[in-house]
Design a protein around this motif. Structure first.
Motif, PDB file in Angstrom:
ATOM      1  N   LEU A 105       0.835  -1.198   0.000  1.00 48.74           N
ATOM      2  CA  LEU A 105       0.000   0.000   0.000  1.00 48.74           C
ATOM      3  C   LEU A 105       0.869   1.247   0.000  1.00 48.74           C
ATOM      4  O   LEU A 105       0.563   2.233  -0.674  1.00 48.74           O
ATOM      5  N   GLY A 106       1.964   1.203   0.761  1.00 45.45           N
ATOM      6  CA  GLY A 106       2.886   2.335   0.789  1.00 45.45           C
ATOM      7  C   GLY A 106       3.503   2.602  -0.571  1.00 45.45           C
ATOM      8  O   GLY A 106       3.557   3.752  -1.026  1.00 45.45           O
ATOM      9  N   TYR A 107       3.958   1.530  -1.249  1.00 40.45           N
ATOM     10  CA  TYR A 107       4.536   1.697  -2.589  1.00 40.45           C
ATOM     11  C   TYR A 107       3.498   2.228  -3.570  1.00 40.45           C
ATOM     12  O   TYR A 107       3.805   3.062  -4.435  1.00 40.45           O
ATOM     13  N   SER A 108       2.249   1.755  -3.443  1.00 39.77           N
ATOM     14  CA  SER A 108       1.188   2.219  -4.334  1.00 39.77           C
ATOM     15  C   SER A 108       0.900   3.698  -4.121  1.00 39.77           C
ATOM     16  O   SER A 108       0.723   4.455  -5.089  1.00 39.77           O
ATOM     17  N   MET A 109       0.865   4.144  -2.858  1.00 39.84           N
ATOM     18  CA  MET A 109       0.634   5.558  -2.564  1.00 39.84           C
ATOM     19  C   MET A 109       1.742   6.427  -3.142  1.00 39.84           C
ATOM     20  O   MET A 109       1.482   7.477  -3.754  1.00 39.84           O
ATOM     21  N   VAL A 110       2.978   6.007  -2.947  1.00 43.16           N
ATOM     22  CA  VAL A 110       4.114   6.780  -3.459  1.00 43.16           C
ATOM     23  C   VAL A 110       4.051   6.863  -4.974  1.00 43.16           C
ATOM     24  O   VAL A 110       4.278   7.931  -5.571  1.00 43.16           O
ATOM     25  N   ASP A 111       3.728   5.755  -5.616  1.00 42.79           N
ATOM     26  CA  ASP A 111       3.651   5.729  -7.081  1.00 42.79           C
ATOM     27  C   ASP A 111       2.577   6.684  -7.591  1.00 42.79           C
ATOM     28  O   ASP A 111       2.786   7.405  -8.571  1.00 42.79           O
ATOM     29  N   ARG A 112       1.429   6.728  -6.907  1.00 41.64           N
ATOM     30  CA  ARG A 112       0.366   7.634  -7.316  1.00 41.64           C
ATOM     31  C   ARG A 112       0.767   9.089  -7.104  1.00 41.64           C
ATOM     32  O   ARG A 112       0.487   9.947  -7.952  1.00 41.64           O
ATOM     33  N   MET A 113       1.434   9.379  -5.995  1.00 39.84           N
ATOM     34  CA  MET A 113       1.847  10.751  -5.707  1.00 39.84           C
ATOM     35  C   MET A 113       2.890  11.248  -6.693  1.00 39.84           C
ATOM     36  O   MET A 113       3.018  12.447  -6.934  1.00 39.84           O
ATOM     37  N   LEU A 114       3.651  10.307  -7.304  1.00 40.12           N
ATOM     38  CA  LEU A 114       4.678  10.680  -8.283  1.00 40.12           C
ATOM     39  C   LEU A 114       4.155  10.611  -9.716  1.00 40.12           C
ATOM     40  O   LEU A 114       4.937  10.717 -10.660  1.00 40.12           O
ATOM     41  N   GLY A 115       2.835  10.415  -9.867  1.00 41.83           N
ATOM     42  CA  GLY A 115       2.248  10.441 -11.203  1.00 41.83           C
ATOM     43  C   GLY A 115       2.100   9.087 -11.852  1.00 41.83           C
ATOM     44  O   GLY A 115       1.699   9.009 -13.017  1.00 41.83           O
ATOM     45  N   GLY A 116       2.394   8.004 -11.136  1.00 39.09           N
ATOM     46  CA  GLY A 116       2.265   6.671 -11.696  1.00 39.09           C
ATOM     47  C   GLY A 116       0.842   6.160 -11.623  1.00 39.09           C
ATOM     48  O   GLY A 116      -0.083   6.863 -11.219  1.00 39.09           O
ATOM     49  N   VAL A 117       0.674   4.883 -12.015  1.00 37.60           N
ATOM     50  CA  VAL A 117      -0.661   4.287 -12.025  1.00 37.60           C
ATOM     51  C   VAL A 117      -1.018   3.680 -10.678  1.00 37.60           C
ATOM     52  O   VAL A 117      -2.145   3.233 -10.473  1.00 37.60           O
ATOM     53  N   GLY A 118      -0.056   3.649  -9.750  1.00 38.34           N
ATOM     54  CA  GLY A 118      -0.334   3.124  -8.422  1.00 38.34           C
ATOM     55  C   GLY A 118      -0.055   1.657  -8.261  1.00 38.34           C
ATOM     56  O   GLY A 118      -0.652   0.993  -7.409  1.00 38.34           O
ATOM     57  N   GLU A 119       0.866   1.122  -9.073  1.00 39.60           N
ATOM     58  CA  GLU A 119       1.210  -0.293  -8.974  1.00 39.60           C
ATOM     59  C   GLU A 119       2.271  -0.506  -7.894  1.00 39.60           C
ATOM     60  O   GLU A 119       3.206   0.286  -7.778  1.00 39.60           O
ATOM     61  N   PRO A 120       2.161  -1.593  -7.099  1.00 43.25           N
ATOM     62  CA  PRO A 120       3.208  -1.884  -6.114  1.00 43.25           C
ATOM     63  C   PRO A 120       4.447  -2.452  -6.797  1.00 43.25           C
ATOM     64  O   PRO A 120       4.411  -2.830  -7.975  1.00 43.25           O
ATOM     65  N   LEU A 121       5.555  -2.510  -6.075  1.00 45.58           N
ATOM     66  CA  LEU A 121       6.793  -3.047  -6.631  1.00 45.58           C
ATOM     67  C   LEU A 121       6.703  -4.557  -6.760  1.00 45.58           C
ATOM     68  O   LEU A 121       6.078  -5.240  -5.951  1.00 45.58           O
ATOM     69  N   ASP A 122       7.323  -5.067  -7.833  1.00 47.62           N
ATOM     70  CA  ASP A 122       7.361  -6.521  -8.007  1.00 47.62           C
ATOM     71  C   ASP A 122       8.234  -7.177  -6.937  1.00 47.62           C
ATOM     72  O   ASP A 122       7.935  -8.277  -6.468  1.00 47.62           O
ATOM     73  N   LYS A 123       9.297  -6.493  -6.552  1.00 49.40           N
ATOM     74  CA  LYS A 123      10.214  -7.012  -5.555  1.00 49.40           C
ATOM     75  C   LYS A 123      10.357  -5.976  -4.446  1.00 49.40           C
ATOM     76  O   LYS A 123      10.719  -4.834  -4.691  1.00 49.40           O
ATOM     77  N   SER A 124      10.063  -6.404  -3.233  1.00 50.61           N
ATOM     78  CA  SER A 124      10.083  -5.468  -2.107  1.00 50.61           C
ATOM     79  C   SER A 124      11.495  -4.978  -1.819  1.00 50.61           C
ATOM     80  O   SER A 124      12.473  -5.715  -1.964  1.00 50.61           O
ATOM     81  N   ARG A 125      11.608  -3.711  -1.427  1.00 53.91           N
ATOM     82  CA  ARG A 125      12.882  -3.104  -1.052  1.00 53.91           C
ATOM     83  C   ARG A 125      12.610  -2.043  -0.004  1.00 53.91           C
ATOM     84  O   ARG A 125      11.467  -1.734   0.314  1.00 53.91           O
TER      85      ARG A 125
END
Length: 309
Positions: A105-125
């Protein structure tokens, strides 16, 4: 320990099996009821009533998240309270709670805030410092929204103290301390994850007597009635009301009416010094004397007409 059957009950069961009244296969297919372990040495400090009230509070909180987060993420957000239970785990400091959000959920939020589609990372980091700053902005909004659902129990002013990406650094209390955990399911677009809110008993202890549905509903009813009254008064005070001043009446024939010209005079049935009737809507409410205010016509109220008149 199960119940001990008498000899007569055993004989009755054997007879039923022999005569086909009981089906062994059906008895095997019957699902076992889930059994939850209970430690009598460490009894739960949260009753079912406490946990149910917490669920109601966080259902309200979920509706606030569903309404406010789309403003920042520009994507639909669905929140559902899944469960609440009393467990033995962690409690940071007196007066603190822990909100554990799934990393996807955190990765999805960050992706949306940066203009992405809101997809999570394939590999966690690990989150970068910039990503944590972006995530902090969203979490501050989420934490501040906690004040409204709790206002019927206690007035709180929550704030985000820090973000921990390693759960080991958050475990700063002895393992035998009791807390309540409310599990909330959050869906951001197509990404779904859990958010766990950990509420220590030591934090809730001063308001435990208020954590019951009877108190909560009575408080929210009083609050709603007051807010409803204030809202109605506010709407009424801003409502436009037509006010008319009647100078008088006159009867004119159709022939005279069709031949009226600029400068013609229509004689009214009222005198110059007579008070005028002032109507609010279609109700006669005041009497007044005609006059002027600057370059505009005006009236001066001389009396108020009561309902009995």
């Amino acid at each position: 320990m199960g119940d001990v059957l008498s000899q007569n009950e055993i004989d009755s069961l054997l007879k039923a099996l022999n005569e086909g009244e009981l089906d062994v296969d059906e008895m095997k297919d019957t699902p076992d009821k889930p059994v939850k372990n209970y430690d009598f040495a460490r009894p739960s400090k949260f009753s079912k009533e406490h946990l149910r009230t917490l669920e109601i509070i966080f259902e309200h909180y979920g509706r606030l998240l569903s309404t406010n987060l789309p403003v920042y993420l520009r994507k639909s957000v669905q929140v559902e309270v899944m469960d609440s239970e009393a467990v033995t785990y962690l409690e940071p400091l007196n007066g603190n709670i822990i909100v554990a959000v799934a990393s996807k959920l955190g990765y999805s939020m960050v992706d949306r805030m940066l203009g992405g589609v809101g997809e999570p990372l394939d590999k966690s980091r690990d989150f970068s410092e910039i990503e944590l700053l972006i995530l902090e902005r969203i979490l501050i909004v989420c934490i501040e929204l906690l004040s409204e659902p709790w206002q019927n129990v206690v007035e709180i002013h929550p704030r985000l103290e820090r973000i921990e990406t390693n759960s080991q650094f958050a475990q700063i209390i002895s393992p035998n301390e009791m807390i309540a955990i409310v599990t909330v399911n959050i869906r951001i677009g197509d990404v779904e994850g859990l958010m766990n809110i950990c509420l220590p008993f030591i934090t809730l202890e001063p308001v435990m007597d208020k954590l019951n549905t009877k108190f909560w509903y009575s408080s929210i009813k009083k609050s709603d009635e007051m807010e409803y009254t204030e809202a109605i008064q506010g709407l009424i005070s801003r409502a436009p009301v037509p006010i008319k001043a009647y100078l008088g009446k006159s009867t004119v024939s159709v022939h005279d009416f069709t031949n009226l010209q600029i400068g013609d005079i229509i004689r009214l049935d009222s005198k110059v010094d007579k008070e005028l009737d002032i109507y609010v809507g279609n109700i006669r409410k005041f009497t007044a004397l005609p006059g002027a205010s600057g370059s505009q016509y005006a009236v001066r109220i001389t009396s108020v007409i009561g309902e009995e008149q």
